[in-house]
Design a protein around this motif. Structure first.
Motif, PDB file in Angstrom:
ATOM      1  N   CYS A   1      12.041 -43.393 -12.443  1.00 20.70           N
ATOM      2  CA  CYS A   1      11.529 -42.398 -13.389  1.00 20.70           C
ATOM      3  C   CYS A   1      10.770 -43.014 -14.552  1.00 20.70           C
ATOM      4  N   ARG A   2      10.032 -44.064 -14.275  1.00 16.96           N
ATOM      5  CA  ARG A   2       9.098 -44.618 -15.241  1.00 16.96           C
ATOM      6  C   ARG A   2       7.694 -44.128 -14.889  1.00 16.96           C
ATOM      7  N   PRO A   3       6.765 -44.147 -15.854  1.00 16.57           N
ATOM      8  CA  PRO A   3       5.449 -43.514 -15.618  1.00 16.57           C
ATOM      9  C   PRO A   3       4.699 -44.061 -14.417  1.00 16.57           C
ATOM     10  N   ASN A   4       4.809 -45.348 -14.148  1.00 16.32           N
ATOM     11  CA  ASN A   4       4.034 -45.947 -13.059  1.00 16.32           C
ATOM     12  C   ASN A   4       4.863 -46.212 -11.813  1.00 16.32           C
ATOM     13  N   SER A   5       6.072 -45.664 -11.772  1.00 19.46           N
ATOM     14  CA  SER A   5       6.929 -45.874 -10.608  1.00 19.46           C
ATOM     15  C   SER A   5       6.489 -45.001  -9.442  1.00 19.46           C
ATOM     16  N   SER A   6       6.786 -45.458  -8.256  1.00 20.44           N
ATOM     17  CA  SER A   6       6.555 -44.665  -7.048  1.00 20.44           C
ATOM     18  C   SER A   6       7.753 -44.840  -6.129  1.00 20.44           C
TER      19      SER A   6
END
Length: 525
Positions: free
Chosen positions: A154-159
């Motif tokens: 749940c970080r902005p650049n996570s996938s």
């Protein structure tokens, strides 16, 4: 003017009984906090059953001493004497524990869309706040224990890998439909729904949820802080793995972040968020106000939010929420406010200074990474009384510039000049520009605790007049005002270090009414 070198030394901090020390570890262990409390206020904990169990074990660890087994590591990793010794009060167990279903949390954190992930996970934590109304006393702090899987996803650049996703990603057609449905609704238009078309079968509830999730930050941590602000509740977010104390961590073995260091950092953070300051700034000058300008671009890059952080000589931090607008220039790569917005922002700051401090204001130092242009400065200047000296300073790391090395008379010629410069060296290059080395060798810990050649801060007085060496001393002192960690000093002053974080939290909940945004810095730390 020829180049001049100054050694500014390590700024002192003030602790209990008016005593001073360079290192917060020493000051707290010897004298206690600057603002003492006989009893800590109440806290609640929200997490999975496993996380709640870890938190209770951590509360016991907070009230006990911890140290690396190897005494040779004590200088770099000072022993923790126990919360009651360092802060003069026992750390309490939570008055309530609110469990979040671990499977639901895991599934939410593995949704295909990053906005859906952050929104759904934050909802699972926010739902527990509905039960606060049943408590006789309102807690001063909410501790949210987060599984590592949630933190990573749940970080902005996570996938999330497709094989691990808990739902099916929306098709481009469905996303476009939802966006258009929102536009149509906002324009007062109705839309015909064709039950035979799988793309057009999205329910109105799905449209509302889609819109709300897209309007919030995809960073779960920032979103949770912003949404809890409306409940007047500071938040301490901690990973489960941080609370897991293995024998290697407890003993402080090499390759681990020792338990003593974790306890020091956590203790200072929660003590501050519970409403008291661990240390203050004896070096700050009366009537001086330090203001950091914070900007953050919206995800589409069209607008930016602006905020200002004011720090007083008492160590108090106050956040002012500015307006959203096209403050970013792609051509210049910088953020700037129009004069009228700059004036309005600083007027609010000065008024709050009068309310919070009351003493005559003498000087305001504006710190900004982007710098401040002439028109912008004139707007700020219009807000200042004639007796106040306003100085605009660009403060940013100079990664592409010059470096300094300390020359030592080493027997091996090849090793001479390879040691890092000492923290506190100021290289004055003109009357308005210099390089301040806030990172480097620290005599107190007998080492350099960085991983690269020390990068200096480039300090440029862009507008107004001030003593550059005194300005550098102030900025060095402001590197010691981060209550979120117990450190001798950091690489950037608090006025600019947290500008990104403040901006991200402001963007995390843009729909929050202006009267719900909190000014106290503890809500953003």
């Amino acid at each position: 003017m020829t180049d001049t070198f100054h050694f500014l030394g390590e700024p002192l901090l003030e602790f209990g009984h008016g005593q001073t020390a360079e290192d917060p570890h020493d000051g707290l262990a010897l004298f206690g906090p600057a603002e003492s409390r006989s009893q800590m206020p109440e806290n609640i904990v929200i997490g999975t059953p496993q996380g709640i169990g870890l938190w209770r074990e951590w509360c016991a660890a907070l009230n006990a001493p911890a140290a690396c087994v190897d005494p040779g590591r004590h200088r770099a990793w000072p022993p923790f004497p126990g919360f009651n010794v360092a802060f003069g009060a026992k750390w309490p167990n939570p008055i309530r524990s609110y469990a979040v279903d671990a499977d639901s949390l895991s599934g939410a954190s593995r949704k295909a869309d990053k906005h859906d992930r952050a929104f759904t996970v934050a909802n699972l934590y926010m739902q527990q706040l509905e039960r606060l109304s049943k408590l006789d006393n309102r807690p001063a702090l909410a501790v949210c224990v987060v599984p590592d899987e949630v933190f990573e996803n749940c970080r902005p650049n996570s996938s999330v890998a497709r094989a691990n996703q808990s739902d099916v990603a929306r098709s481009r057609g469905e996303v476009n439909f939802l966006k258009q449905a929102i536009v149509d609704r906002n324009n007062g238009q109705s839309r015909m729904f064709d039950d035979e078309d799988p793309v057009v079968t999205a329910k109105l509830e799905d449209i509302a949820e889609f819109e709300e999730a897209r309007g919030l930050s995809p960073d779960f941590r920032r979103q949770l802080k912003a949404r809890m602000m409306a409940h007047e509740l500071p938040v301490q977010i901690v990973k489960e793995s941080t609370l897991q104390v293995t024998p290697q961590v407890r003993n402080g073995e090499p390759g681990t972040n020792p338990l003593s260091d974790r306890l020091w950092n956590f203790s200072t953070a929660v003590y501050y968020k519970c409403g008291a300051k661990p240390w203050k700034t004896p070096w700050a000058r009366e009537g001086v106000c330090y203001v950091g300008l914070a900007y953050k671009l919206t995800e589409d890059g069209r607008n930016a939010c602006c905020a200002a952080q004011m720090f007083l000589d008492s160590g108090d931090g106050v956040v002012f929420v500015g307006e959203f607008g096209p403050w970013y220039s792609k051509d210049r790569g910088e953020f700037h406010l129009p004069p009228d917005k700059a004036e309005a922002l600083l007027r609010g700051i000065i008024e709050t200074y009068r309310q919070e401090d009351g003493r005559p204001l003498k000087e305001i130092f504006l710190h900004a990474r982007s710098g401040i242009d002439t028109e912008e400065y004139q707007g700020f200047l219009r807000a200042c009384p004639p007796s106040v000296n306003l100085v605009a300073i660009r403060v940013r790391q100079d990664r592409g510039g010059l470096r300094l090395y300390r020359y030592d008379e080493h027997p091996d010629v090849a090793k001479r000049g390879q040691h890092p410069v000492q923290r506190g060296v100021f290289w004055q290059r003109s009357g308005r520009y210099g390089l301040l080395f806030t990172n480097g060798f620290k005599p107190r810990i007998a080492t350099y605790d960085g991983f690269e050649v020390p990068v200096p801060l480039a300090i440029t007085v862009q507008h107004g007049n001030g003593d550059l060496v005194q300005i550098a001393k102030d900025i060095l002192g402001l590197t010691k005002l981060n209550y979120n960690a117990c450190q001798l000093g950091e690489g950037q002053p608090i006025t600019v270090k947290y500008s990104d974080r403040v901006g991200e939290i402001l963007l995390a909940n843009p729909g929050l009414p202006s009267d719900k945004w909190k000014h106290n810095f503890k809500y953003y730390a």
